[in-house]
Design a protein around this motif. Sequence first.
Motif, PDB file in Angstrom:
ATOM      1  N   VAL A 161      41.173  39.433  35.586  1.00 38.93           N
ATOM      2  CA  VAL A 161      41.256  40.531  34.523  1.00 38.93           C
ATOM      3  C   VAL A 161      42.491  40.593  34.131  1.00 38.93           C
ATOM      4  O   VAL A 161      42.834  40.815  32.781  1.00 38.93           O
ATOM      5  CB  VAL A 161      40.603  41.688  35.142  1.00 38.93           C
ATOM      6  CG1 VAL A 161      40.850  43.032  34.227  1.00 38.93           C
ATOM      7  CG2 VAL A 161      39.224  41.673  35.661  1.00 38.93           C
ATOM      8  N   PHE A 162      43.320  40.736  34.824  1.00 35.86           N
ATOM      9  CA  PHE A 162      44.887  40.709  34.346  1.00 35.86           C
ATOM     10  C   PHE A 162      45.323  39.543  33.220  1.00 35.86           C
ATOM     11  O   PHE A 162      45.640  39.759  32.046  1.00 35.86           O
ATOM     12  CB  PHE A 162      45.872  40.848  35.654  1.00 35.86           C
ATOM     13  CG  PHE A 162      47.382  40.806  35.089  1.00 35.86           C
ATOM     14  CD1 PHE A 162      47.944  42.008  34.653  1.00 35.86           C
ATOM     15  CD2 PHE A 162      48.172  39.645  34.755  1.00 35.86           C
ATOM     16  CE1 PHE A 162      49.284  42.059  34.148  1.00 35.86           C
ATOM     17  CE2 PHE A 162      49.303  39.596  34.477  1.00 35.86           C
ATOM     18  CZ  PHE A 162      50.082  40.906  34.053  1.00 35.86           C
ATOM     19  N   ALA A 163      44.943  38.546  33.842  1.00 39.48           N
ATOM     20  CA  ALA A 163      45.362  37.144  32.954  1.00 39.48           C
ATOM     21  C   ALA A 163      44.033  36.700  32.083  1.00 39.48           C
ATOM     22  O   ALA A 163      43.823  35.476  32.088  1.00 39.48           O
ATOM     23  CB  ALA A 163      45.789  36.015  33.834  1.00 39.48           C
ATOM     24  N   THR A 164      43.511  37.719  31.563  1.00 37.61           N
ATOM     25  CA  THR A 164      42.454  37.500  30.588  1.00 37.61           C
ATOM     26  C   THR A 164      42.756  36.426  29.775  1.00 37.61           C
ATOM     27  O   THR A 164      43.517  36.079  28.928  1.00 37.61           O
ATOM     28  CB  THR A 164      42.205  38.834  29.595  1.00 37.61           C
ATOM     29  OG1 THR A 164      41.498  39.616  30.666  1.00 37.61           O
ATOM     30  CG2 THR A 164      41.113  38.227  28.592  1.00 37.61           C
ATOM     31  N   GLY A 165      41.624  35.371  29.641  1.00 38.90           N
ATOM     32  CA  GLY A 165      41.670  33.995  28.793  1.00 38.90           C
ATOM     33  C   GLY A 165      42.814  33.010  29.274  1.00 38.90           C
ATOM     34  O   GLY A 165      42.855  32.144  28.549  1.00 38.90           O
ATOM     35  N   ARG A 166      43.389  33.454  30.476  1.00 40.17           N
ATOM     36  CA  ARG A 166      44.692  32.615  30.840  1.00 40.17           C
ATOM     37  C   ARG A 166      44.436  31.971  32.409  1.00 40.17           C
ATOM     38  O   ARG A 166      45.027  32.705  33.319  1.00 40.17           O
ATOM     39  CB  ARG A 166      45.898  33.188  30.612  1.00 40.17           C
ATOM     40  CG  ARG A 166      45.985  33.667  29.270  1.00 40.17           C
ATOM     41  CD  ARG A 166      47.645  34.044  29.085  1.00 40.17           C
ATOM     42  NE  ARG A 166      47.649  35.419  29.939  1.00 40.17           N
ATOM     43  CZ  ARG A 166      48.867  35.827  30.601  1.00 40.17           C
ATOM     44  NH1 ARG A 166      50.014  35.200  30.381  1.00 40.17           N
ATOM     45  NH2 ARG A 166      48.846  36.963  31.053  1.00 40.17           N
ATOM     46  N   PRO A 167      43.348  31.044  32.665  1.00 35.77           N
ATOM     47  CA  PRO A 167      43.077  30.782  33.768  1.00 35.77           C
ATOM     48  C   PRO A 167      44.370  30.184  34.774  1.00 35.77           C
ATOM     49  O   PRO A 167      44.526  30.401  35.875  1.00 35.77           O
ATOM     50  CB  PRO A 167      41.956  29.546  33.720  1.00 35.77           C
ATOM     51  CG  PRO A 167      41.587  29.793  32.308  1.00 35.77           C
ATOM     52  CD  PRO A 167      42.623  30.655  31.500  1.00 35.77           C
ATOM     53  N   ALA A 168      45.085  29.405  34.052  1.00 33.64           N
ATOM     54  CA  ALA A 168      46.340  28.948  34.789  1.00 33.64           C
ATOM     55  C   ALA A 168      47.305  29.947  35.317  1.00 33.64           C
ATOM     56  O   ALA A 168      47.810  29.913  36.401  1.00 33.64           O
ATOM     57  CB  ALA A 168      47.209  27.652  33.954  1.00 33.64           C
ATOM     58  N   GLU A 169      47.517  31.101  34.518  1.00 33.04           N
ATOM     59  CA  GLU A 169      48.308  32.209  35.019  1.00 33.04           C
ATOM     60  C   GLU A 169      47.687  33.014  36.015  1.00 33.04           C
ATOM     61  O   GLU A 169      48.397  33.414  37.037  1.00 33.04           O
ATOM     62  CB  GLU A 169      48.656  32.890  33.639  1.00 33.04           C
ATOM     63  CG  GLU A 169      49.458  34.346  34.013  1.00 33.04           C
ATOM     64  CD  GLU A 169      50.700  34.342  34.318  1.00 33.04           C
ATOM     65  OE1 GLU A 169      51.362  34.965  34.834  1.00 33.04           O
ATOM     66  OE2 GLU A 169      51.256  33.139  34.542  1.00 33.04           O
ATOM     67  N   ALA A 170      46.398  33.174  35.771  1.00 34.13           N
ATOM     68  CA  ALA A 170      45.450  33.615  37.099  1.00 34.13           C
ATOM     69  C   ALA A 170      45.609  33.050  38.357  1.00 34.13           C
ATOM     70  O   ALA A 170      46.020  33.834  39.343  1.00 34.13           O
ATOM     71  CB  ALA A 170      44.057  34.029  36.582  1.00 34.13           C
ATOM     72  N   ALA A 171      45.747  31.915  38.445  1.00 32.86           N
ATOM     73  CA  ALA A 171      45.798  30.973  39.593  1.00 32.86           C
ATOM     74  C   ALA A 171      47.175  30.976  40.029  1.00 32.86           C
ATOM     75  O   ALA A 171      47.352  30.969  41.148  1.00 32.86           O
ATOM     76  CB  ALA A 171      45.461  29.464  39.110  1.00 32.86           C
ATOM     77  N   ARG A 172      48.157  31.152  39.144  1.00 33.48           N
ATOM     78  CA  ARG A 172      49.624  31.179  39.592  1.00 33.48           C
ATOM     79  C   ARG A 172      49.662  32.471  40.358  1.00 33.48           C
ATOM     80  O   ARG A 172      50.380  32.533  41.354  1.00 33.48           O
ATOM     81  CB  ARG A 172      50.586  31.135  38.164  1.00 33.48           C
ATOM     82  CG  ARG A 172      52.007  31.088  38.659  1.00 33.48           C
ATOM     83  CD  ARG A 172      53.010  31.168  37.612  1.00 33.48           C
ATOM     84  NE  ARG A 172      52.879  32.455  36.862  1.00 33.48           N
ATOM     85  CZ  ARG A 172      53.649  33.505  37.304  1.00 33.48           C
ATOM     86  NH1 ARG A 172      54.520  33.294  38.451  1.00 33.48           N
ATOM     87  NH2 ARG A 172      53.746  34.548  36.704  1.00 33.48           N
TER      88      ARG A 172
END
Length: 361
Positions: A161-172
Amino acid sequence: MSGSPDPSPAEPGQTVTWLRPEQADAPRSLRDRACGALLGLAVGDALGAPAENMTPSQIRERWGRIEDFVSAEPAGTDDTEYAIFSGLLLAEHGSRLTVSHVEKAWHTWIADIDEGPFRGAGFSERGTLENLRRGLAAPISAQHRHAWSDGLAMRAAPFGVFATGRPAEAARLVAIDGTVSHEGEGIYGGQAVAAGVAAAMVGDSPDAVVQAALSVVPEDSWTARSLHRAVSAARRASQSPDASTASVEQAVRKAVVIGGYPWTDLAPEAVGLAFGAFVAARGDFRASVLSAVNMGRDADTTAAVAGSLAGALGGASGIPAHWAQAIGPVRGSCLPSMAGRRILDLADRLVPHHDHSKAAS
């Protein structure tokens, strides 16, 4: 927060387009999707809790097919309570989150409080608490017998949710959270879920959600192989002329379940089952969650993950009203420090229009 999409490799013959948050369709606003992801986690958790550690045949013998809450007072388990815990930590620190922040929060909110045995906590959480209370620090605190469990995957949705549209950032970010409690496949499972939710927050295709999850984990990992097998089985079984819900679920289970293993909290298995249910249902919330529940095993976690993916894809408006209304404040049965908190209170603190690095705890 950057609006740039993460370029992620597609499978041969596939084209995956990542959308910027501002491109999300109007009927499902980012806030609606954020509420859907978080509420979907809690609904799936509450629906699946009574079936945890059961087989499909045991579920059928007791309830027939689960189609609704089977408890008079449905409530979330450690899945929802730890998701709130991680969500609050993320809301406070945002993209500046560090392992030190996470470790300090585990001590302040959990390990250093004399609250008994933490009833309902998973093995990975118990092992982590024991290590922290012995004075061990991250990443050594994650070296216990269940570092590969689904304990990170169950609390990963807030990062998507926080890194909406940014899978790599969510994973980091979810890997930073997981460093205190998990290693290896346990981390990969959390990353797959967080990335999947991040993609679902701005997309319309379950296939793109799957590809986002696969793009952030090693291709040769158990998690990636389990995801591939589950999703492929779901697609093949769904296309069969005589396909039924039960036959599709059986095919997904057969593809990933480790038969005879005494514990059901294997991250690659649970994540595979959740994504398999999500794909088989083509992202429909009710069908996704109920398939995850009726496949048994670690049913509260698989349904929580499937619910967070489908909730992010379809928004809170796609969750049956009576299920949504049944979710109240968590009871603190596992984390007493979380008692009385509502998971939906995190939505406004995690969606992209906030300056997360300055958000108050």
